[in-house]
Design a protein around this motif. Structure first.
Motif, PDB file in Angstrom:
ATOM      1  N   ASN A   2      21.770   1.803 -42.554  1.00 19.24           N
ATOM      2  CA  ASN A   2      21.638   0.663 -41.639  1.00 19.24           C
ATOM      3  C   ASN A   2      22.424  -0.549 -42.142  1.00 19.24           C
ATOM      4  N   GLU A   3      22.410  -0.729 -43.458  1.00 18.11           N
ATOM      5  CA  GLU A   3      23.166  -1.854 -44.032  1.00 18.11           C
ATOM      6  C   GLU A   3      24.662  -1.656 -43.824  1.00 18.11           C
ATOM      7  N   ILE A   8      29.770  -2.861 -40.875  1.00 19.80           N
ATOM      8  CA  ILE A   8      30.882  -2.429 -40.028  1.00 19.80           C
ATOM      9  C   ILE A   8      30.947  -3.264 -38.759  1.00 19.80           C
ATOM     10  N   LYS A   9      29.784  -3.508 -38.149  1.00 21.35           N
ATOM     11  CA  LYS A   9      29.748  -4.307 -36.923  1.00 21.35           C
ATOM     12  C   LYS A   9      30.246  -5.730 -37.177  1.00 21.35           C
ATOM     13  N   ARG A 264      25.451   9.456 -44.548  1.00 22.55           N
ATOM     14  CA  ARG A 264      24.783  10.274 -43.531  1.00 22.55           C
ATOM     15  C   ARG A 264      24.754  11.741 -43.950  1.00 22.55           C
ATOM     16  N   GLN A 265      25.863  12.227 -44.519  1.00 17.48           N
ATOM     17  CA  GLN A 265      25.898  13.617 -44.985  1.00 17.48           C
ATOM     18  C   GLN A 265      24.875  13.846 -46.090  1.00 17.48           C
ATOM     19  N   LEU A 266      24.782  12.845 -46.998  1.00 18.43           N
ATOM     20  CA  LEU A 266      23.797  12.959 -48.072  1.00 18.43           C
ATOM     21  C   LEU A 266      22.385  12.969 -47.513  1.00 18.43           C
TER      22      LEU A 266
END
Length: 286
Positions: A2-3, A8-9, A264-266
Motif C-alpha cells: 500500500n505504501e 507511485i500515485k 506482490r509476488q512475495l
C-alpha cells in the motif's frame, strides 16, 4: 504494498505537473521567438540608421556626450518564477559581476527573482517591473525607456546598460551586458549600412529634434528585443528542467513498479506457503 502504491500515485501526479509545465514552456518559447522575428527587422533598420548618422555627421548631442562614467544605471532582466534551472542564478551572477565595478549603481529589475536576488545581495532597487518577463509587450519597453531617458536627461545617470540572456538557438544562449546610453559608434560595429557612401545628410526639422525622437525609439526597440530574448531563454531553461524532471519521474515510477511487483509476488508466495503448511498440518491431525 500500500505504501509503494501511494508513492507511485504521488510520483505520477508530479509527473503530470512537470509534463504540463514542459508543454506550456514550449508554447511560450515559440511565441517569444515569433516576437523576436517581428522585431528583428525594425531593430536592424533603426540601428543602421543611427550608425549612418554617427558616421556621416560630426554634430553634438546630449545622447552622444561622454560624461566620464560617474554613475551608471543597469536594467537586469530576470524571471518572475523559479523552476528554470540555473537561469536566474546565472543572470544574478553576471549582474553582480558588473555592479562590483560601479561605486553608485542605479538598479532597475525585470522579474521577481532578479529583484529578490539583488536585494538579498545588499543592493537597493530603484524601480522594478513584474510580468514583463513572462509576456513582454512594447509598453513594458516604453516604460523602462522613459525611466532611463528621464534619468539621463536630468543628469542623474551618465550611462545606461541592460543585462539579459541573448538567444541564439535552443542550445546556445549567452548573457550580455549592452550599453544603451550614451551612443558610441563602436556599439554598432556589426551593423551593416544600406547605403555606405560618402554624403551629406540633411535633417528636418533639425538634427536635435531628429535625435530626440529617434534615440528613445531605438532604445525601446532594443529593450523590447532584450525582453523577448530573455523570455525565450527562460522558457528554454524551464523546458529543459521540466523535461529532466519528467524523465526522472518515469524512472522512479519504473523502479517503484518493479518493487511493487516483487512485493506482490512475495505476498502471493507467502500465502501459498501458508496454505500448503496449513493443509499439511490438517492432514497430520486427521
Amino acid at each position: 504494498m500500500n505504501e509503494i502504491r501511494r508513492h507511485i500515485k504521488a510520483v505520477e501526479q508530479t509527473r503530470q505537473i512537470t509534463n504540463a509545465m514542459y508543454l506550456l514552456s514550449t508554447s511560450q518559447m515559440k511565441r517569444a521567438i515569433s516576437k523576436m522575428t517581428f522585431n528583428r527587422t525594425y531593430l536592424r533598420r533603426i540601428r543602421a540608421t543611427v550608425k549612418d548618422i554617427l558616421i556621416h555627421t560630426d554634430k553634438k548631442h546630449v545622447y552622444l556626450e561622454d560624461r566620464g562614467n560617474k554613475r551608471q544605471a543597469f536594467v537586469v532582466i530576470g524571471a518572475d518564477k523559479e523552476m528554470c534551472g540555473s537561469y536566474n542564478n546565472d543572470i544574478l551572477k553576471a549582474a553582480k559581476s558588473s555592479l562590483k565595478e560601479c561605486e553608485e549603481p542605479l538598479i532597475m529589475t525585470v522579474g521577481i527573482c532578479a529583484q529578490s536576488g539583488l536585494e538579498q545581495a545588499g543592493y537597493e532597487i530603484y524601480k522594478h517591473w513584474y510580468g514583463a518577463s513572462q509576456n513582454p509587450f512594447v509598453y513594458h519597453a516604453r516604460e523602462i525607456t522613459e525611466s532611463l531617458v528621464d534619468l539621463y536627461l536630468n543628469n542623474e545617470i551618465d550611462e545606461a546598460y541592460v543585462i539579459f540572456t541573448r538567444y541564439y538557438s535552443q542550445t546556445n544562449q549567452t548573457i550580455r551586458c549592452m550599453r544603451l546610453l550614451p551612443l558610441h559608434l563602436e556599439d554598432f560595429s556589426k551593423i551593416e549600412l544600406e547605403f555606405d557612401k560618402p554624403r551629406q545628410i540633411d535633417f528636418t526639422p533639425s538634427f536635435d529634434e531628429v535625435f530626440d525622437t529617434m534615440v528613445p525609439e531605438y532604445i525601446i526597440g532594443y529593450i523590447y528585443a532584450a525582453l523577448n530574448h530573455a523570455s525565450a531563454c527562460e522558457n528554454i531553461a524551464r523546458m529543459n528542467a521540466m523535461q529532466s524532471a519528467t524523465r526522472n519521474a518515469d524512472e522512479m515510477i519504473d523502479k517503484l513498479t518493479r518493487e511493487f511487483n516483487a512485493a506482490r509476488q512475495l505476498s502471493i508466495t507467502n500465502e501459498i506457503t501458508e496454505i500448503a503448511s496449513a493443509s499439511s498440518l490438517a492432514e497430520q491431525a486427521i
